[in-house]
Design an enzyme around this catalytic site. Structure first.
Site, PDB file in Angstrom:
ATOM      1  N   TRP A  59       0.834  -1.205   0.000  1.00  0.00           N
ATOM      2  CA  TRP A  59       0.000   0.000   0.000  1.00  0.00           C
ATOM      3  C   TRP A  59       0.866   1.251   0.000  1.00  0.00           C
ATOM      4  CZ3 TRP A  59      -4.940   2.135   0.449  1.00  0.00           C
ATOM      5  CH2 TRP A  59      -5.016   3.390   1.038  1.00  0.00           C
ATOM      6  N   MET A  60       0.475   2.261  -0.781  1.00  0.00           N
ATOM      7  CA  MET A  60       1.107   3.573  -0.687  1.00  0.00           C
ATOM      8  C   MET A  60       0.031   4.641  -0.618  1.00  0.00           C
ATOM      9  SD  MET A  60       2.575   4.824  -4.415  1.00  0.00           S
ATOM     10  CE  MET A  60       2.578   6.534  -3.880  1.00  0.00           C
ATOM     11  N   ASP A  62       0.350   9.088   0.811  1.00  0.00           N
ATOM     12  CA  ASP A  62       0.915  10.416   0.590  1.00  0.00           C
ATOM     13  C   ASP A  62       2.388  10.413   0.189  1.00  0.00           C
ATOM     14  OD1 ASP A  62      -1.493  10.745   1.864  1.00  0.00           O
ATOM     15  OD2 ASP A  62      -0.700  11.853   3.569  1.00  0.00           O
ATOM     16  N   GLN A  78       4.200   7.445   2.125  1.00  0.00           N
ATOM     17  CA  GLN A  78       3.540   6.652   3.155  1.00  0.00           C
ATOM     18  C   GLN A  78       3.291   5.254   2.616  1.00  0.00           C
ATOM     19  OE1 GLN A  78       1.995   7.995   6.638  1.00  0.00           O
ATOM     20  NE2 GLN A  78       4.107   8.428   6.049  1.00  0.00           N
ATOM     21  N   TRP A  86      -4.057   0.356   4.424  1.00  0.00           N
ATOM     22  CA  TRP A  86      -3.350   1.257   5.350  1.00  0.00           C
ATOM     23  C   TRP A  86      -3.107   0.515   6.652  1.00  0.00           C
ATOM     24  CZ3 TRP A  86      -3.361   3.349  10.094  1.00  0.00           C
ATOM     25  CH2 TRP A  86      -2.723   4.583  10.297  1.00  0.00           C
ATOM     26  N   PHE A 119       3.980   9.159  10.282  1.00  0.00           N
ATOM     27  CA  PHE A 119       2.989   9.646   9.335  1.00  0.00           C
ATOM     28  C   PHE A 119       3.645  10.613   8.356  1.00  0.00           C
ATOM     29  CE2 PHE A 119      -1.347   8.961  11.624  1.00  0.00           C
ATOM     30  CZ  PHE A 119      -1.088   7.607  11.694  1.00  0.00           C
ATOM     31  N   SER A 120       2.823  11.275   7.560  1.00  0.00           N
ATOM     32  CA  SER A 120       3.327  12.125   6.485  1.00  0.00           C
ATOM     33  C   SER A 120       4.212  13.239   7.008  1.00  0.00           C
ATOM     34  CB  SER A 120       2.152  12.739   5.718  1.00  0.00           C
ATOM     35  OG  SER A 120       1.408  11.734   5.086  1.00  0.00           O
ATOM     36  N   ASP A 180       1.788  16.175   9.624  1.00  0.00           N
ATOM     37  CA  ASP A 180       2.180  16.577   8.271  1.00  0.00           C
ATOM     38  C   ASP A 180       3.082  17.806   8.226  1.00  0.00           C
ATOM     39  OD1 ASP A 180       0.310  14.584   7.740  1.00  0.00           O
ATOM     40  OD2 ASP A 180      -1.277  16.007   7.245  1.00  0.00           O
ATOM     41  N   GLU A 229      -4.936  19.214   6.379  1.00  0.00           N
ATOM     42  CA  GLU A 229      -3.924  18.173   6.131  1.00  0.00           C
ATOM     43  C   GLU A 229      -2.895  18.542   5.062  1.00  0.00           C
ATOM     44  OE1 GLU A 229      -5.364  13.920   7.550  1.00  0.00           O
ATOM     45  OE2 GLU A 229      -5.838  14.297   5.459  1.00  0.00           O
TER      46      GLU A 229
END
Length: 799
Positions: A59-60, A62, A78, A86, A119-120, A180, A229
């Site tokens: 899975w990919m 951001d 990500q 996810w 996370f991002s 982020d 975001e």
């Protein structure tokens, strides 16, 4: 990065009947970082983009920390490498020399290795070393991640490994739901600027500034309902004057100014730069721009969540160059595919000044799977109600997707597009699972995911008009080739590509390049040479033999120095064994070979020994390619390098691993061990001075071992990332000195023994930091230790 996105792929894939629960993603371990958990692929699966990046598997979502560093574009993202949904975010990594040809690399940030919520986030290249994190010749890559605060990670080896700054502690604490971070250099005020999304009182970004990427000061907050975001902050010129642009995950943006502390705009109503489905899991979300591009371009890539296959989920939009132009309601961003797309262009066909009618088809007879179409239509005298392209058509008239301009509605693909100077322009990028549409010199852009049928009967294209005619001013169809398969994912080498195989199947594994052959298989670089030093690491899995090939032609015919499971190191060429050296060769163990050629003289060294084990002459092949050979089975090769780099150590016979895996990189001896691993010379001593440079790339500890037996039992002076330098032997810590040992930093350790007295110096200090006595081991071997870590040792001397 939206937290609830974990539910989205399950819904989408289950609805399609494709979702199969896989292995739950999990944290990794430091000693085998970086992870490369990918099964081989040709990237030719249905719906797999041929020029849109997708992860080799898993899975990919951001894009994260896009940078141009040390000659390569780095695309981090990500990633769950262990499933199609996810889960347990990692940072995936791919590199490209040109923004088009991408190569999957091992995991960049890995939970269990790197602390925090991964996370991002954003990334920069610290070319001026403002952070002081630089330890070698390469510019550091510094990235930012975590939630409800910001942690910092950095790489001094061009993204091959990352260390956590300050053990991953948050350098910014945000007492609210936040994530982020994104960082940019503010040249006007000579500072770094960070924007972080947070919901303090509603959507918006906190703005921080820093002189050095490490210490951050809160500067201001910009609040806006639309600003949710994955914020971005960057500059674009408008009529020669730089403007600041602030963006959100859903491609909304405003243009304004930045005074060093706060962002200001006199047009707070946002515009949208892409008209795709701009939500998490849609077709354009969480876009980021590359930092420090060599030509100053601002290049953007976004997440397309609507694309998936049996082994991967998600892809990225094709890189687009951003610019600013004037419009009636203020500055507007334009998006155009990067010029490097030209490297994929193959055959093309063009038309000029043609009338498009409801009958006939100018594109009749063209069959294509992945391609580009540019077209300009003069609509001033058009009578057609609708015109455009049917894509991937079949004999029955059906098509997988239509790109239609509706004159009455003034829409292209259902999105508003007014003619400019009486013309409508279209620029289509058609990939196996992706469709991107640009128009009006980049003012119009739509990213979409389309499952195109790539079977032979579904590759037609139809240019059409309905209820009238339209004048086609010009059009060009261009076939686009694949961008995959041009780089090396896990093989570390300074040899030039492209590489090619002659015999056997060659794939990327965590330990390097693995071959499976039924007889002789060669893997050959494009590098050639005559007199040279050539070295590499070889491991027999099931194979009979594996070796370094040199002075070879494109078929592999040349010289090969190999390790052979029959118990020899052999130098051979087609039709002749030139020389052999008897020595036990064990399967599953890594051996290091070094070859030096001087005219017809060829010498071979084994396992970093000081003297060659083969010294022969043969003049059959004076020069040629460098590569590797595997014979009859499976073997793995790594660290194929020419030049003087390697393991610099005191004279010794061949070194022997007692445990762990030991390889040789240009930077020195690399060790990995799950617990205690030892690499031992055949040199022994009682009283001496022993010293060298040591580094823990990731993990716990590494050290100098001395007065040891063949199993490594003896004394070891280690640097330990828990914050100590320690002298120990099996069963006892003899002495401990507190010292701030940091992952990725090189430390110089010196040991002096005199009878039962053992002294240890750190970093060339005048006085020993340990001065202890122990009489357990009076004499023994010299070597190196690694404990639950990736380590490097170099410049070992005995005096």
């Amino acid at each position: 990065m939206v937290r609830w996105v974990r539910l989205l792929p399950i819904v989408l894939l289950a609805a399609s009947g494709l979702f199969v629960p896989g292995t739950t993603a999990s944290a990794g371990t430091v000693w085998d970082y970086p992870e490369f958990p990918y099964q081989p692929t040709s990237y030719s699966e249905p719906y797999r983009g041929q020029f849109h990046f997708s992860s080799q598997s898993g899975w990919m979502n951001d894009p994260n920390g896009l940078v141009y560093a040390n000659g390569l574009y780095h695309f981090f993202y990500q990633h769950n490498p262990h499933g199609l949904a996810w889960d347990t975010m990692h940072w995936g990594h791919a590199t490209s020399p040109d923004l088009v040809h991408w190569t999957q690399k091992p995991i960049a940030l890995e939970p269990g290795v790197h602390p925090g919520t991964l996370f991002s986030g954003g990334g920069v290249v610290d070319k001026a070393n403002t952070s002081g994190l630089k330890t070698g010749a390469l510019d550091p890559i510094v990235v930012f991640s975590n939630t409800d605060g910001v942690s910092i990670f950095y790489s001094n080896d061009n993204g091959r490994s990352f260390q956590a700054y300050d053990e991953g502690r948050k350098q910014i604490d945000i007492p609210a739901d936040s994530r982020d971070p994104n960082v940019v250099w503010d040249a006007d005020h000579q500072q770094w600027v960070m924007v972080v999304w947070s919901n303090e009182g509603g959507n918006g970004v906190n703005i921080y500034t820093s002189p050095n990427l490490l210490k951050w000061t809160f500067a201001s907050r910009y609040a806006a309902d639309w600003l949710f975001e994955c914020p971005g902050l960057f500059q674009l010129p408008l009529n020669g004057t730089p403007q600041w642009v602030l963006t959100s995950a859903s491609s909304q943006y405003v243009v304004g100014s930045f005074d060093g502390k706060a962002f200001h705009t006199d047009r707070p109503a946002p515009k949208v730069m892409n008209l795709g489905t701009t939500y998490a899991g849609g077709t354009f979300y969480a876009a980021e721009t590359f930092h420090d591009t060599p030509d100053g371009r601002v290049v953007q890539m976004a997440w397309q969540g609507g694309n998936y296959g049996s082994t991967w989920t998600g892809d990225a939009t094709f890189p687009a160059t951003l610019a600013l132009v004037d419009s009636p309601d203020g500055p507007q961003i334009t998006r155009t595919p990067v010029a490097e797309l030209a490297s994929l262009r193959e055959d093309s066909k063009s038309w000029r000044n043609q009338t498009v009618r409801s009958t006939g088809n100018l594109f009749d007879g063209i069959k294509a799977d992945t391609y580009e179409i540019t077209a300009t239509f003069d609509v001033r005298h058009a009578t057609a109600a609708r015109f455009g392209f049917d894509l991937h058509t079949r004999a029955d008239g059906s098509a997988d997707r239509s790109v239609v301009y509706d004159r009455a509605a003034g829409t292209l693909y259902g999105k508003p597009l007014a003619p400019r100077d009486g013309e409508v322009t279209m620029h289509l990028l058609v990939d196996r699972g992706q469709l991107e549409i640009f128009g009006d010199d980049g003012r119009f852009s739509v990213a979409d995911n389309v499952n195109f049928d790539s079977s032979a009967q579904s590759l037609g294209i139809r240019l059409f008009a309905t209820d009238g005619t339209v004048r086609l001013t010009n059009a060009t169809f261009t076939r686009l080739g694949t961008s995959w398969g041009t780089g090396q994912s896990t093989l570390e080498s300074n040899l030039a590509g492209p590489w090619h195989a002659n015999g056997g199947a060659w794939s990327d594994v965590s330990g390097g390049k693995q071959a499976q052959t039924a007889g002789d298989g060669f893997y050959l670089s494009a590098s050639t040479g005559a007199d040279a030093v050539y070295q590499g690491d070889l491991r027999l899995d099931t194979a009979q033999a594996a070796g370094l090939t040199f002075h070879a032609d494109a078929s592999g015919a040349g010289y090969t120095a190999n390790i052979d499971a029959s118990g020899v190191v052999k130098l051979w060429r087609p039709g002749k064994d030139i020389a052999t050296h008897q020595t036990p060769i064990a399967k599953g163990r890594t051996y290091h070979l070094t070859v030096r050629t001087d005219g017809p003289r060829i010498r071979v060294w084994l396992d970093n020994g000081a003297d060659p084990i083969i010294d022969a002459t043969d003049a059959t092949y004076p020069s040629g390619r460098f590569g590797v050979n595997v014979f009859n089975g499976t073997a793995t090769v790594q660290n194929l390098n020419t030049g003087p780099g390697g393991f610099d150590a005191f004279p010794s016979g061949a070194w022997t691993p007692a445990s762990g895996t030991w390889t040789v990189t240009p930077a020195g001896l690399h060790g990995t061990a799950q617990s205690n691993g030892f690499y031992l010379s055949d040199r022994t001593g009682s009283d001496f001075t022993y010293e060298g440079d040591l580094s823990v790339t990731n993990g716990v500890a590494t050290g100098l071992t001395f007065r040891a037996g063949a199993d490594g039992a003896g004394y070891t002076a280690t640097i330990d990332t828990s914050g100590v330098l320690k002298l120990w032997r099996p069963g006892k810590d003899i002495a401990v000195h507190d010292a701030p040992i940091v992952e990725g930093r090189t430390y110089h350790v010196r040991v002096r023994t005199a009878g039962d007295r053992i002294q240890v110096w750190l970093d060339n200090g005048a006085d020993p930091v340990i001065d202890a006595t122990d009489a357990t081991y009076s004499s023994g071997r010299f070597g190196v230790n690694a404990f639950s870590a990736n380590t490097t040792a170099q410049h070992l001397t005995i005096g």
